[in-house]
Design a protein around this motif. Structure first.
Motif, PDB file in Angstrom:
ATOM      1  N   SER A  27       0.849  -1.192   0.000  1.00 23.04           N
ATOM      2  CA  SER A  27       0.000   0.000   0.000  1.00 23.04           C
ATOM      3  C   SER A  27       0.889   1.248   0.000  1.00 23.04           C
ATOM      4  CB  SER A  27      -0.884   0.005   1.243  1.00 23.04           C
ATOM      5  OG  SER A  27      -1.406   1.296   1.459  1.00 23.04           O
ATOM      6  N   PHE A  28       0.387   2.310  -0.632  1.00 23.61           N
ATOM      7  CA  PHE A  28       1.150   3.568  -0.637  1.00 23.61           C
ATOM      8  C   PHE A  28       1.111   4.229   0.735  1.00 23.61           C
ATOM      9  CE2 PHE A  28       0.432   3.390  -5.272  1.00 23.61           C
ATOM     10  CZ  PHE A  28       1.723   3.610  -5.695  1.00 23.61           C
ATOM     11  N   PHE A  29       0.059   3.885   1.518  1.00 28.69           N
ATOM     12  CA  PHE A  29      -0.109   4.578   2.794  1.00 28.69           C
ATOM     13  C   PHE A  29       0.750   3.921   3.881  1.00 28.69           C
ATOM     14  CE2 PHE A  29      -2.375   6.545   6.352  1.00 28.69           C
ATOM     15  CZ  PHE A  29      -2.444   7.825   5.880  1.00 28.69           C
ATOM     16  N   ALA A  83       6.579  19.466  -0.574  1.00 30.72           N
ATOM     17  CA  ALA A  83       6.861  19.999   0.769  1.00 30.72           C
ATOM     18  C   ALA A  83       5.579  20.343   1.534  1.00 30.72           C
ATOM     19  CB  ALA A  83       7.752  21.229   0.671  1.00 30.72           C
ATOM     20  N   CYS A 111       3.671  18.014   6.281  1.00 33.63           N
ATOM     21  CA  CYS A 111       3.083  19.065   5.443  1.00 33.63           C
ATOM     22  C   CYS A 111       2.290  20.070   6.282  1.00 33.63           C
ATOM     23  CB  CYS A 111       2.282  18.503   4.277  1.00 33.63           C
ATOM     24  SG  CYS A 111       0.766  17.672   4.679  1.00 33.63           S
ATOM     25  N   PHE A 112       1.632  19.612   7.358  1.00 34.67           N
ATOM     26  CA  PHE A 112       0.955  20.546   8.271  1.00 34.67           C
ATOM     27  C   PHE A 112       1.988  21.451   8.957  1.00 34.67           C
ATOM     28  CE2 PHE A 112      -2.947  17.657   8.810  1.00 34.67           C
ATOM     29  CZ  PHE A 112      -3.760  18.526   8.118  1.00 34.67           C
ATOM     30  N   THR A 157      11.170   3.551 -11.204  1.00 31.48           N
ATOM     31  CA  THR A 157      11.098   4.081  -9.840  1.00 31.48           C
ATOM     32  C   THR A 157      12.453   3.925  -9.156  1.00 31.48           C
ATOM     33  OG1 THR A 157       8.783   3.469  -9.691  1.00 31.48           O
ATOM     34  CG2 THR A 157       9.899   3.874  -7.604  1.00 31.48           C
ATOM     35  N   VAL A 190       7.105  16.919  -7.352  1.00 34.00           N
ATOM     36  CA  VAL A 190       8.141  17.444  -6.448  1.00 34.00           C
ATOM     37  C   VAL A 190       7.786  18.858  -5.988  1.00 34.00           C
ATOM     38  CG1 VAL A 190      10.565  18.177  -6.329  1.00 34.00           C
ATOM     39  CG2 VAL A 190       9.978  15.988  -7.373  1.00 34.00           C
ATOM     40  N   ALA A 191       7.238  19.652  -6.910  1.00 39.07           N
ATOM     41  CA  ALA A 191       6.927  21.057  -6.605  1.00 39.07           C
ATOM     42  C   ALA A 191       6.019  21.194  -5.378  1.00 39.07           C
ATOM     43  CB  ALA A 191       6.287  21.721  -7.816  1.00 39.07           C
ATOM     44  N   GLN A 193      17.312  10.763  -6.755  1.00 42.46           N
ATOM     45  CA  GLN A 193      16.808  11.670  -5.710  1.00 42.46           C
ATOM     46  C   GLN A 193      17.722  11.721  -4.484  1.00 42.46           C
ATOM     47  OE1 GLN A 193      12.726  11.298  -4.376  1.00 42.46           O
ATOM     48  NE2 GLN A 193      11.994  11.230  -6.475  1.00 42.46           N
ATOM     49  N   THR A 217       5.183  22.283   8.059  1.00 37.49           N
ATOM     50  CA  THR A 217       5.893  23.237   7.204  1.00 37.49           C
ATOM     51  C   THR A 217       4.971  24.331   6.683  1.00 37.49           C
ATOM     52  OG1 THR A 217       5.617  21.674   5.393  1.00 37.49           O
ATOM     53  CG2 THR A 217       7.746  21.690   6.479  1.00 37.49           C
ATOM     54  N   ALA A 230       4.422   7.861   4.528  1.00 39.59           N
ATOM     55  CA  ALA A 230       3.269   8.667   4.104  1.00 39.59           C
ATOM     56  C   ALA A 230       2.594   9.331   5.305  1.00 39.59           C
ATOM     57  CB  ALA A 230       2.274   7.788   3.365  1.00 39.59           C
ATOM     58  N   SER A 255       4.608  12.149   6.255  1.00 36.39           N
ATOM     59  CA  SER A 255       4.440  13.257   5.298  1.00 36.39           C
ATOM     60  C   SER A 255       3.222  14.103   5.627  1.00 36.39           C
ATOM     61  CB  SER A 255       4.279  12.719   3.877  1.00 36.39           C
ATOM     62  OG  SER A 255       5.388  11.958   3.532  1.00 36.39           O
ATOM     63  N   VAL A 256       2.140  13.460   6.107  1.00 36.90           N
ATOM     64  CA  VAL A 256       0.923  14.211   6.454  1.00 36.90           C
ATOM     65  C   VAL A 256       1.242  15.215   7.563  1.00 36.90           C
ATOM     66  CG1 VAL A 256      -1.413  14.027   7.403  1.00 36.90           C
ATOM     67  CG2 VAL A 256      -0.596  12.287   5.830  1.00 36.90           C
ATOM     68  N   SER A 294      10.634  22.419  -4.770  1.00 34.96           N
ATOM     69  CA  SER A 294       9.558  22.422  -3.764  1.00 34.96           C
ATOM     70  C   SER A 294       9.542  23.712  -2.948  1.00 34.96           C
ATOM     71  CB  SER A 294       9.675  21.211  -2.837  1.00 34.96           C
ATOM     72  OG  SER A 294      10.870  21.264  -2.113  1.00 34.96           O
TER      73      SER A 294
END
Lengths: 187, 158
Positions: A47-49, B50, A60-61, A142, B46-47, A149, A63, A53, A56-57, A162
């Motif tokens: 699963s991607f989650f 973040a 993102c809040f 990938t 990518v953009a 990366q 940053t 991940a 990341s949630v 980004s």
């Protein structure tokens, strides 16, 4: 409101921005690295989650609202008067500090644990192999993309691209904080 | 000079709206110009990386290709764009809101953000299951209130 209340203190706005930028830059990078280790040490779920991940949630809040909290701190500690223009500048600066701190810290970590990048790549590929209907070509591409990366050039390129959206979002949250907490000033 | 200033004042919100429209177009992802899904690490993803996790399971498709942001963030960016155009095209409504609701709008934006956090937490704890559309709707409200609460910033001083 007395004149004294409006007098700026001797503190510097930039030191607040630097402090908040470093805190959020370090916090988000540490969280991402920690979630990376959880992913490396867990069984592929298909699963991607996964753990990264979930990290990341939260990241993102964190940053996105760094600018908001920095403006609030500046207004409370340094100067209660702030224009929208000054607030925007805080958003730009904090996004840049977060970007630089994240790049520097992640590069240092790749030196401390050279196996980290390989571990992330291998666990991601193992996870993809568990997903039904993913063609071999997609897994190969990938693998190549992830390898790129994790090079210095790849990290800097990712950070530079980004940073643009990070700046825009932090400017917006900084403007919200100006509206909520600052006393009005001319542009 | 007077006329030029007022024209610039009228143009500023439209320019801001155009900027948010451009940003919204970018959120649609590589489906805008590609027919096949791109490699991992494509610049379009990518953009926004973040500020948005863009998990495939939580992201809309555009032309059969995953968008650059998840459904909640797509809602936020859509709210910002529509808010900016409403501000530019119906300025008297924006002015009325600003006069009568000024700070309350900003608190409502913050309240709407808190609803996002509750929605994420409730979904994670298994209290309810949110969908792509419900996340987009909640995001849209936050974007709209956020834009309306900071609309002064997109106007030139008189």
């Amino acid at each position: 409101m007395s004149d004294q209340d409006l007098t700026p203190s001797t503190g510097s706005s930039f030191s607040v921005i630097l402090l908040y930028g470093l805190i959020f830059g370090i916090l988000s990078t540490v969280l991402q690295i920690a979630m990376g280790y959880v992913q490396i040490n867990s069984e592929p779920s298909g699963s991607f989650f996964g753990p990264t991940a979930i990290g990341s949630v939260v990241v993102c809040f964190l940053t996105a609202f760094a600018g908001f909290l920095a403006v609030r701190a500046i207004v409370k500690e340094v100067n209660p008067v702030m224009s929208f223009g000054q607030g925007s500048l805080v958003g730009v600066q904090i996004a840049l500090v977060i970007t630089v701190a994240s790049v520097a810290l992640s590069q240092v970590w790749y030196l401390i644990d050279p196996g980290y990048a390989d571990g992330i790549i291998e666990s991601t590929i193992a996870n993809m192999e568990q997903m039904p209907g993913v063609p071999d070509e997609a897994i190969d591409s990938t693998f190549e993309s992830l390898q790129k990366q994790f090079t210095l050039a790849g990290v800097v390129q990712t950070a530079a691209i980004s940073a643009v959206v990070l700046i825009i979002v932090n400017v917006l949250t900084s403007l919200l904080a100006v509206k909520l907490f600052a006393q009005k000033d001319e542009f | 000079m007077m006329q030029r200033t007022s024209r610039a004042q009228r143009l500023a919100p439209a320019l801001a709206a155009s900027f948010f429209t451009l940003l919204w177009i970018f959120t649609l992802g590589p489906g805008l110009y590609l027919s096949e899904p791109p490699k991992v690490g494509h610049w379009h993803y990518v953009a926004f990386s973040a500020v948005c996790h863009a998990l495939p399971e939580r992201t809309y498709l555009f032309n059969g290709i995953q968008m650059a942001v998840n459904s909640r963030c797509f809602g936020i960016f859509s709210g910002l764009m529509w808010g900016a155009w409403l501000h530019a095209l119906i300025p008297f409504f924006a002015l009325w809101l600003e006069k009568s609701w000024s700070k309350r709008l900003a608190w409502m934006a913050l309240g709407w953000f808190t609803i996002q956090v509750i929605d994420v937490a409730g979904n994670q704890l298994g209290l309810w299951t949110n969908t792509l559309d419900s996340r987009a709707f909640l995001g849209f409200g936050f974007g709209l209130f956020l834009l309306y609460s900071i609309q002064e910033a997109f106007r030139l001083p008189t």
